[in-house]
Design an enzyme around this catalytic site. Structure first.
Site, PDB file in Angstrom:
ATOM      1  N   SER A 189      87.617  15.907  54.954  1.00 30.69           N
ATOM      2  CA  SER A 189      88.474  14.954  54.519  1.00 30.69           C
ATOM      3  C   SER A 189      89.466  14.972  54.953  1.00 30.69           C
ATOM      4  O   SER A 189      90.249  14.328  56.102  1.00 30.69           O
ATOM      5  CB  SER A 189      87.887  15.018  52.963  1.00 30.69           C
ATOM      6  OG  SER A 189      88.480  13.662  52.649  1.00 30.69           O
ATOM      7  N   ASP A 214      92.526   8.534  55.990  1.00 35.16           N
ATOM      8  CA  ASP A 214      92.174  10.280  56.211  1.00 35.16           C
ATOM      9  C   ASP A 214      91.109  10.369  57.314  1.00 35.16           C
ATOM     10  O   ASP A 214      90.415   9.470  57.954  1.00 35.16           O
ATOM     11  CB  ASP A 214      91.672  11.329  55.122  1.00 35.16           C
ATOM     12  CG  ASP A 214      90.815  10.502  54.450  1.00 35.16           C
ATOM     13  OD1 ASP A 214      90.627   9.590  54.653  1.00 35.16           O
ATOM     14  OD2 ASP A 214      89.910  11.419  53.056  1.00 35.16           O
ATOM     15  N   ASP A 252      87.051   8.495  53.574  1.00 33.40           N
ATOM     16  CA  ASP A 252      87.251   7.088  51.726  1.00 33.40           C
ATOM     17  C   ASP A 252      88.712   6.637  51.807  1.00 33.40           C
ATOM     18  O   ASP A 252      88.726   7.091  50.078  1.00 33.40           O
ATOM     19  CB  ASP A 252      86.939   8.685  51.437  1.00 33.40           C
ATOM     20  CG  ASP A 252      87.542   9.993  51.260  1.00 33.40           C
ATOM     21  OD1 ASP A 252      88.553  10.368  52.100  1.00 33.40           O
ATOM     22  OD2 ASP A 252      86.809  10.853  50.943  1.00 33.40           O
TER      23      ASP A 252
END
Length: 429
Positions: free
Chosen positions: A95, A227, A231
């Protein structure tokens, strides 16, 4: 207690906390538990993704699983595909973390696995045995098209003609989705941080570092920042001012309520969201329910309260009538849709939700359990209701996060720095 799975799947520094051997064992365990199920695997642009995917697929195939490789694809795209195909989805990504980190998150039919199921997988990983290689593996580029077509169908009435959009893709997975969708809807799109080299994901760019795109905003109506796995979505006004998740949720909650889309007039946020958001919503007949940090817990709260909208200040926002998980592209499109419907600029909308002064300090530690130290707990008892203080261990990094919020900025900063120093002292022993 889970030992391997954190708030967002397995995650750690590649080669240290997260190894190819661990990915192989996870593949074996998943194959053992779920037999010949279909697994769709996507990943972001980190250099370690290939080796982890190979190890994971080896374990899955030795237990008879059917695997389809989607290539570079955002986490929410894999989640949506797993829902539409009613199968498992696996995302190899860390992430918003630096490239040295990686992670593996497992979804089923659009949702992350519950804690008790993750504990079962962990237990099996300790001594699962290899099977006979009999599964199937294929690369399937059509999986990306399933996601793109679904998004475009959901926003088919949205016309972004005339809007000039700057997009910071964080050198991550959004390179395969966001620019194409925005252009298809008529926007004039200029991309930044769109040349991944395996190591530059999230590096001084994207939603973690909005100051980069802020310096490029001349001539644009809005900035969109993702990012690494897309998400999250943070926005920038024409002036380069940040429109974070609290501001996005605030104005969109009011719009959703006016359209009858905000079920139970409730928004679910975490303990990290600013109290100013809570007050803004309350004044408009909307309740704010708080849960612990992590999109997984936001979703659990939304399902329990039958809420449509929930998310985090970091820009991870869930529109449950659109998708089962946070999707940075959907978040951007919802905000752009609000701009089109109201004729208001991003600058104007961003002023709707004001912040009370808040300081967040990420303290590097060797032992995250210091966040629960009795001396730290005792120190926190000294502060009254004028301040909202949250000290918690990161679920994904070796950090303790110290957040202090109040109406006097000088006091807020002083308290945050004092508590951060105490965390450092306790960590040193």
């Amino acid at each position: 207690m889970k030992q391997l799975f954190g708030t967002d799947g397995l995650r750690g520094i590649y080669g240290d906390d997260l190894t190819d051997e661990l990915a192989y064992k996870l593949g074996l365990a998943l194959g053992e538990l779920y037999g010949s199920s279909l697994f769709v695997i996507g990943h972001d642009t980190r250099e370690s993704a290939g080796a982890l995917q190979q190890a994971l697929v080896k374990g899955l195939s030795r237990k008879g699983a059917k695997v389809k490789l989607a290539g570079v694809l955002p986490t929410p795209a894999v989640a949506m595909i797993s829902k539409l195909l009613d199968c498992f989805g696996i995302v190899i990504s860390a992430s918003h973390n630096p490239y040295q980190y990686n992670g593996i998150k497992v979804l089923r039919s659009g949702f992350k696995l519950p804690d008790e199921e993750e504990r079962r997988i962990e237990s099996l990983m300790q001594n699962v045995s290899a099977g006979v290689e009999e599964g199937s593996v294929e690369t399937d580029p059509s999986l990306r098209e399933i996601y793109l077509k679904t998004i475009l169908e959901s926003f088919k009435k949205l016309d972004l003609s005339g809007l000039r959009v700057a997009v910071d893709l964080a050198n991550g997975a959004a390179i395969t989705t966001t620019p194409e969708v925005l252009k298809a809807l008529g926007a004039s799109v200029t991309c930044f941080s769109y040349e991944p080299d395996g190591k530059n994901i999230n590096e001084n760019c994207g939603s973690q570092h909005p100051q980069f795109l802020a310096g490029q905003m001349e001539g644009f109506d809005i900035g969109v920042l993702h990012d690494g796995d897309a998400d999250r979505c943070i926005l920038l006004s024409r002036k380069g001012e940040e429109i974070h998740g609290d501001k996005i949720m605030g104005v969109l909650a009011v719009q959703l309520k006016s359209e009858g889309r905000l079920r139970n007039d409730t928004v679910v946020a975490t303990i990290m969201s600013n109290k100013a958001l809570e007050d803004y919503l309350l004044n408009r007949g909307i309740k704010l329910a708080r849960v612990k940090v992590g999109d997984k817990y936001v979703l659990e709260g939304m399902l329990q309260l039958d809420a449509t909208l929930g998310g985090e200040r970091s820009g991870h926002i869930i529109f449950l009538d659109r998708s089962t998980t946070g999707d940075g592209l959907i978040t951007a499109l919802e905000f752009l849709r609000l701009m089109v419907l109201t004729g208001r600029t991003a600058d104007d909308l961003s002023k709707e939700v004001q912040d009370y002064p808040q300081v967040l300090i990420n303290v590097p530690v060797t032992n995250r359990s210091v966040a629960e130290h009795p001396l730290l707990k005792k120190e926190l008892e000294k502060y009254d209701e004028r301040f909202r203080i949250v000290v918690r261990a990161s679920g994904t990094e070796r950090l303790v996060r110290v957040m202090v919020e109040g109406k006097d900025e000088a006091d807020v900063r002083r308290i945050a720095e004092e508590l951060s120093e105490l965390v450092r002292e306790l960590d040193r022993g």
